[in-house]
Write a protein that holds these residues in place. Structure first.
Motif, PDB file in Angstrom:
ATOM      1  N   PHE A 706       0.846  -1.185   0.000  1.00  0.00           N
ATOM      2  CA  PHE A 706       0.000   0.000   0.000  1.00  0.00           C
ATOM      3  C   PHE A 706       0.885   1.240   0.000  1.00  0.00           C
ATOM      4  CE2 PHE A 706      -2.414  -3.374   2.023  1.00  0.00           C
ATOM      5  CZ  PHE A 706      -3.607  -3.329   1.310  1.00  0.00           C
ATOM      6  N   ASN A 707       0.471   2.217  -0.765  1.00  0.00           N
ATOM      7  CA  ASN A 707       1.244   3.451  -0.869  1.00  0.00           C
ATOM      8  C   ASN A 707       0.287   4.617  -1.089  1.00  0.00           C
ATOM      9  OD1 ASN A 707       3.294   5.301  -1.120  1.00  0.00           O
ATOM     10  ND2 ASN A 707       3.873   4.702  -3.188  1.00  0.00           N
ATOM     11  N   GLY A 708       0.427   5.625  -0.265  1.00  0.00           N
ATOM     12  CA  GLY A 708      -0.342   6.846  -0.464  1.00  0.00           C
ATOM     13  C   GLY A 708      -1.731   6.850   0.133  1.00  0.00           C
ATOM     14  N   LEU A 709      -2.016   5.928   1.069  1.00  0.00           N
ATOM     15  CA  LEU A 709      -3.328   5.964   1.723  1.00  0.00           C
ATOM     16  C   LEU A 709      -3.434   7.226   2.580  1.00  0.00           C
ATOM     17  CD1 LEU A 709      -4.126   2.331   2.950  1.00  0.00           C
ATOM     18  CD2 LEU A 709      -5.139   3.567   1.048  1.00  0.00           C
ATOM     19  N   LYS A 710      -4.519   7.927   2.424  1.00  0.00           N
ATOM     20  CA  LYS A 710      -4.731   9.126   3.222  1.00  0.00           C
ATOM     21  C   LYS A 710      -5.032   8.738   4.668  1.00  0.00           C
ATOM     22  CE  LYS A 710      -6.520  11.845  -0.639  1.00  0.00           C
ATOM     23  NZ  LYS A 710      -7.683  12.613  -1.157  1.00  0.00           N
ATOM     24  N   SER A 737      -2.524   6.769  10.744  1.00  0.00           N
ATOM     25  CA  SER A 737      -2.448   7.956  11.599  1.00  0.00           C
ATOM     26  C   SER A 737      -1.984   9.155  10.797  1.00  0.00           C
ATOM     27  CB  SER A 737      -1.483   7.705  12.768  1.00  0.00           C
ATOM     28  OG  SER A 737      -1.898   6.582  13.517  1.00  0.00           O
ATOM     29  N   ALA A 738      -2.458  10.323  11.245  1.00  0.00           N
ATOM     30  CA  ALA A 738      -2.120  11.563  10.554  1.00  0.00           C
ATOM     31  C   ALA A 738      -1.091  12.350  11.351  1.00  0.00           C
ATOM     32  CB  ALA A 738      -3.379  12.405  10.353  1.00  0.00           C
ATOM     33  N   LEU A 739      -0.224  13.058  10.663  1.00  0.00           N
ATOM     34  CA  LEU A 739       0.631  14.040  11.309  1.00  0.00           C
ATOM     35  C   LEU A 739      -0.251  15.154  11.846  1.00  0.00           C
ATOM     36  CD1 LEU A 739       3.473  14.213   8.648  1.00  0.00           C
ATOM     37  CD2 LEU A 739       3.674  13.254  10.940  1.00  0.00           C
ATOM     38  N   PHE A 740       0.288  15.943  12.815  1.00  0.00           N
ATOM     39  CA  PHE A 740      -0.547  16.964  13.430  1.00  0.00           C
ATOM     40  C   PHE A 740      -1.128  17.907  12.386  1.00  0.00           C
ATOM     41  CE2 PHE A 740      -1.010  21.204  15.403  1.00  0.00           C
ATOM     42  CZ  PHE A 740      -2.037  20.906  16.271  1.00  0.00           C
ATOM     43  N   PHE A 741      -0.317  18.243  11.376  1.00  0.00           N
ATOM     44  CA  PHE A 741      -0.814  19.174  10.357  1.00  0.00           C
ATOM     45  C   PHE A 741      -1.827  18.502   9.434  1.00  0.00           C
ATOM     46  CE2 PHE A 741       2.980  17.343   8.420  1.00  0.00           C
ATOM     47  CZ  PHE A 741       2.500  16.952   7.186  1.00  0.00           C
ATOM     48  N   GLU A 742      -2.047  17.158   9.568  1.00  0.00           N
ATOM     49  CA  GLU A 742      -3.042  16.465   8.762  1.00  0.00           C
ATOM     50  C   GLU A 742      -4.325  16.186   9.530  1.00  0.00           C
ATOM     51  OE1 GLU A 742      -0.368  13.761   5.763  1.00  0.00           O
ATOM     52  OE2 GLU A 742      -0.527  13.110   7.851  1.00  0.00           O
ATOM     53  N   THR A 743      -4.329  16.514  10.847  1.00  0.00           N
ATOM     54  CA  THR A 743      -5.491  16.188  11.666  1.00  0.00           C
ATOM     55  C   THR A 743      -6.594  17.212  11.488  1.00  0.00           C
ATOM     56  OG1 THR A 743      -4.593  17.411  13.554  1.00  0.00           O
ATOM     57  CG2 THR A 743      -4.017  15.083  13.378  1.00  0.00           C
ATOM     58  N   LEU A 744      -7.802  16.860  11.911  1.00  0.00           N
ATOM     59  CA  LEU A 744      -8.938  17.775  11.851  1.00  0.00           C
ATOM     60  C   LEU A 744      -8.724  18.965  12.770  1.00  0.00           C
ATOM     61  CD1 LEU A 744     -11.793  18.381  10.818  1.00  0.00           C
ATOM     62  CD2 LEU A 744     -12.681  16.989  12.702  1.00  0.00           C
ATOM     63  N   THR A 745      -8.132  18.706  13.951  1.00  0.00           N
ATOM     64  CA  THR A 745      -7.844  19.786  14.893  1.00  0.00           C
ATOM     65  C   THR A 745      -6.953  20.828  14.255  1.00  0.00           C
ATOM     66  OG1 THR A 745      -8.012  18.243  16.734  1.00  0.00           O
ATOM     67  CG2 THR A 745      -6.889  20.332  17.153  1.00  0.00           C
ATOM     68  N   PHE A 746      -5.901  20.312  13.568  1.00  0.00           N
ATOM     69  CA  PHE A 746      -4.986  21.239  12.915  1.00  0.00           C
ATOM     70  C   PHE A 746      -5.716  22.026  11.826  1.00  0.00           C
ATOM     71  CE2 PHE A 746      -1.977  22.216   9.500  1.00  0.00           C
ATOM     72  CZ  PHE A 746      -1.043  22.958  10.189  1.00  0.00           C
TER      73      PHE A 746
END
Length: 874
Positions: A706-710, A737-746
């Motif tokens: 797998f490559n590039g899954l959001k 998991s998302a990096l902080f800049f990829e999260t909804l909060t961010f």
């Protein structure tokens, strides 16, 4: 994958074969070595773990086999391993305890644990290991010591003290607290509950191997042979060492039938049953030593020195148990009315199988030619065709009675196909446009055809349910006959060279299928679809189509025999997607087919005999498939396991839902489907988007990349089809998991910051604009005020000048008005106060007149002043 598959029947003596396998059954040998999975070909130990994986210890590492693929565990790929080579296996509830010289590994699906034993192996090495209550281990060394391992700590076993040098060779557990210890100085019993040690044999007896079950215990001594021990520890010698001097003691086992198996140091195997030693070998073993043996039902696992692992198991495809047919290039196969099977060959004539007997006809016996093209029978006669005409055999007498050639009316001596219809007509199809049938006098009658078919080769035939006859050709499509009259011709949309109709089939819905050189062609009404490689067909060429009448159809091609279930065929027929992939099962050499290349351009290219078995001709013999085995086999459960998550060089065992760390977009998930009987029976598909019904095929791999899954939550699903029928879907939750800049909060924070930034930008803009406007207004106002001040100064000066003028004017007018006003006032006084005006010397009229003049004079002065004031204002 698997390799080196061969049949055992005919390569062994029956006396040696009988104890192993059921009579007249075929077996294959499957070899795993350093060409297909093992890191090295010397097998030291092997065992199945509790999941069902088969583990093999070699000199260059451990290998785990699932029946389809192999996975190597060595120090390069798994640095936690302290050693590359492990020598003994002991299976427990926890898994397989594998011992090296100075470490122990726990194997259960993967490597669960490594125990460093360097602290107890100074100047010695590990010889044996066993697990006791509480997960504790007892470890025996070459120095004769026994150590106990518990919670990461080693202690010497207190009850084990030896007064003289000895070596420990093996442990054998009798129950949860009692075990036997085999040493170079006798056999001992350890009672861990009573904390006692007891010598139960002479201390001069070397006990190198203890094996069997708790009810059937056997002892091997290199000086004496094999003993059987009873409950009272009395030992009865059942095989003296003189009969088994070449035995490999590490391979000794007992099977479920109480037979002892062992490998020979010199060659092959030995089996001991009731004291009788039987020796046998397999051609694949040659002179390789068998070090380890596992007997499991009808499967025999052999670990060798130099040949890797051999698995001997029943074949899914059998062969006729007749040496006369072995390795022959087989052509047409036919079953006559008397149930005997007739088999034509390329260069060895005709063979008749009648029970256990095989009769052969060749040119020496009067056969027209040894190269066969087709077979059929009618009225007690067998018709054998070739490129030189037809030989006719009286079946009952077993004699060749006549020939049919061009001289008898055939268009060509090259006969492609013979076919008997439901009206008992025998059809003969040849080159040069020849479609014939035999009349009541057995004379060929030619069908009248359009002139364009004069050079056509006719190669196959099918009688439809409506009684019509279809004739397949090379490059001219299909001809349809009604009774004996040509009706029409239909071409298939195939490229030149692909338009060869080897076989035809009418399914239950009366749709027609054609096995061609360009795929499996479906004619459904007036619509044509082609089932090709993109749809799951292994080979573009299809030689035969056989309906087993129960579960599906079987086709032969250049890669073996491919099975499609009815449900998958229906899926293809109903799908609007031309590229729809359907499931199938391939039967080839790995499952016992003599050769994966089946034969074509013969008729029939496969038959189903009266018992339902399908006979397939190949270039090296006949394969016989029993479709009934498919109906029976899916009853057992599937052993499917998620295996390993790999991210970069890091590997982790999958034991539940997995989480992909922040920032990782590329990872690999592996899985296993354990099957040592027939791994080819499965077709696998996967998807990772539950809302998408597009299942993707899993072909020859057991891992998914797998490559590039959001970032988000996913469910990986693998659908398992068994013989084309859906069996089960296995799911694995995945959280990327998302990096902080990829999260909804961010994103919310960014949104708020963006709004605030926009607000401040707008505010700053409007503030600057307002300031600019104010500055412009202030400047303008200042300018206006400055101009106003100048005007005010001028006005003030003008006012001052006017004030001066007004003062002068007022002063002048005040003097000018004073005289007439005084006079007017005096006259008015006189008029009021005096009645007579004699003393004034003027009359009243004169005074009034003078008063009027004075007032007019005042009026003129006032007008003049007003005029001057107006001029002053302007």
């Amino acid at each position: 994958m698997l390799c080196l598959i061969s049949l055992l029947v005919g390569s062994q003596k029956l006396s040696a074969q009988a104890p192993l396998f059921p009579k007249n059954s075929n077996y294959i040998v499957e070899n795993w070595d350093n060409s297909n999975g093992l890191p090295q070909n010397a097998v030291f130990a092997m065992e199945k773990d509790n999941h069902g994986y088969f583990w093999v210890a070699t000199e260059e590492g451990l290998t785990r086999i699932d029946g389809y693929s192999a996975k190597v565990f060595d120090q390069e790929n798994y640095p936690l391993m302290q050693e590359q080579t492990y020598y003994t296996f002991y299976k427990s509830k926890a898994g397989i305890w594998a011992t090296g010289d100075r470490s122990i590994a726990l194997l259960e699906k993967n490597i669960r644990k490594i125990i460093d034993c360097t602290g107890i192996t100074n100047d010695t090495w590990i010889r044996a290991v066993t697990e006791i209550d509480g997960g504790k281990l007892l470890i025996g060394t070459d120095a004769g010591d026994i150590h106990q391992w518990e919670n990461g700590t080693f202690t010497e076993l207190e009850i084990w003290k030896h007064e003289f040098p000895m070596e420990i060779y093996s442990f054998f557990q009798i129950d949860s607290y009692k075990l036997l210890v085999g040493t170079t100085r006798g056999l001992y019993e350890l009672n861990l509950k009573a904390n006692t040690k007891k010598l139960i044999s002479a201390d001069s007896l070397g006990v190198y191997k203890i094996f069997g079950t708790s009810k059937e215990i056997y002892i091997f001594s290199p000086e004496e042979g094999i003993f059987q021990m009873n409950k009272g520890y009395e030992m009865e010698k059942i095989v003296p060492i003189s009969q088994i001097k070449d035995i490999n003691l590490s391979s000794l086992i007992v099977d479920s039938d109480k037979r002892i198996w062992a490998g020979s140091l010199q060659q092959g195997l030995m089996m001991i049953n009731q004291g009788q030693v039987t020796r046998f070998s397999y051609p694949e073993l040659k002179n390789y030593t068998v070090r380890k043996i596992i007997k499991e039902d009808n499967n025999l696992f052999l670990g060798t020195l130099g040949k890797g692992l051999l698995i001997i198991k029943p074949a899914s495809v059998n062969q006729p148990n007749h040496e006369e047919l072995r390795n022959k290039n087989v052509k047409a196969i036919y079953q006559s009315e008397d149930s005997s099977i007739w088999i034509g060959t390329k260069a060895n004539g005709l063979h008749q199988i009648d029970g256990s007997k095989v009769k052969i006809w060749t040119q020496k016996d009067g056969l027209i030619q040894d190269n066969n093209t087709s077979l059929a029978s009618r009225n007690g006669k067998l018709y054998y065709s070739s490129t030189s005409g037809i030989s006719v055999i009286d079946i009952q007498r077993g004699k060749i009675i006549e020939q049919i050639t061009e001289e008898d009316g055939l268009r060509s001596n090259y006969v492609h196909a013979l076919f008997r219809d439901s009206n008992n007509r025998l059809w003969i199809l040849t080159r040069k446009g020849g479609i014939h049938y035999l009349d009541e006098n057995d004379k060929p009658q030619k069908i009248k055809l359009p002139e364009k078919f004069d050079a056509t080769r006719f190669v196959s035939a099918l009688e439809l349910k409506n009684g019509q006859l279809l004739i397949g050709s090379m490059n001219e499509g299909i001809l349809r006959l009604e009774d004996t009259v040509f009706v029409d011709n239909k071409r298939l949309p195939l490229a030149p060279g692909e338009d060869v109709i080897y076989s035809m089939y009418e399914d239950a819905e009366n749709d027609l299928w054609f096995g061609t050189h360009g795929g499996l062609v479906l004619l459904k009404g007036d619509q044509i679809k082609i089932l090709g490689k993109i749809n799951g067909l292994k080979s573009k060429t299809v030689y035969s189509i056989t309906d087993d009448g129960k579960r599906g159809i079987w086709i032969s091609n250049n890669f073996g025999v491919q099975y499609f279930s009815y449900s998958e065929i229906k899926k293809f027929k109903e799908s609007e997607n031309e590229n729809v992939l359907i499931s199938s099962t391939l039967y080839d050499e790995r499952l016992g087919l003599p050769n994966s290349e089946t034969n074509g351009l013969i008729f029939p290219a496969a038959i189903q005999d009266y018992s339902g078995k399908i006979w397939i001709p190949t270039v090296e013999g006949v394969g016989i498939i029993n479709p009934q085995t498919i109906s029976n086999s899916p009853n057992d459960s599937i052993s499917f396991y998620w295996d390993e998550l790999r991210i970069g060089e890091e590997k982790s065992d999958i034991q539940g839902p997995i989480r992909i760390p922040e920032g990782v977009r590329m990872f690999q998930i592996s899985f296993n489907l354990i099957d040592f009987e027939n791994p080819a029976q499965y077709s696998l598909f996967y998807r990772i988007d539950n809302e998408n019904d597009n299942w993707l095929p899993i072909k020859n791999q057991r891992q998914l990349f797998f490559n590039g899954l959001k970032p988000g939550d996913y469910t990986l699903e693998i659908k398992v089809l068994r013989y084309g029928e859906e069996d089960k879907v296995y799911s694995l939750p995945i959280k990327v998991s998302a990096l902080f800049f990829e999260t909804l909060t961010f994103k919310i924070i960014i949104g708020i910051v963006a709004i605030l930034l926009l607000y401040f930008i707008l505010q700053s803009y409007f503030n600057k604009k307002l300031k600019k406007d104010l500055e412009e207004k202030v400047i303008q106002r200042t300018s206006d005020l400055s101009q106003a001040n100048e005007k005010l100064k001028e006005a003030l000066e003008e006012i001052e000048n006017q004030n001066i003028i007004m003062k002068q004017l007022t002063w002048n007018h005040s003097h000018l008005l004073r005289a007439p006003l005084t006079r007017a006032m005096g006259i008015n006084h006189l008029l009021i106060n005096y009645s007579k005006y004699e003393g004034i010397e003027k009359s009243k009229e004169e005074l009034e007149k003078e008063l009027l003049e004075s007032l007019k004079q005042v009026d003129e002065i006032i007008k003049d002043t007003h005029t001057k004031s107006e001029n002053l204002t302007k």
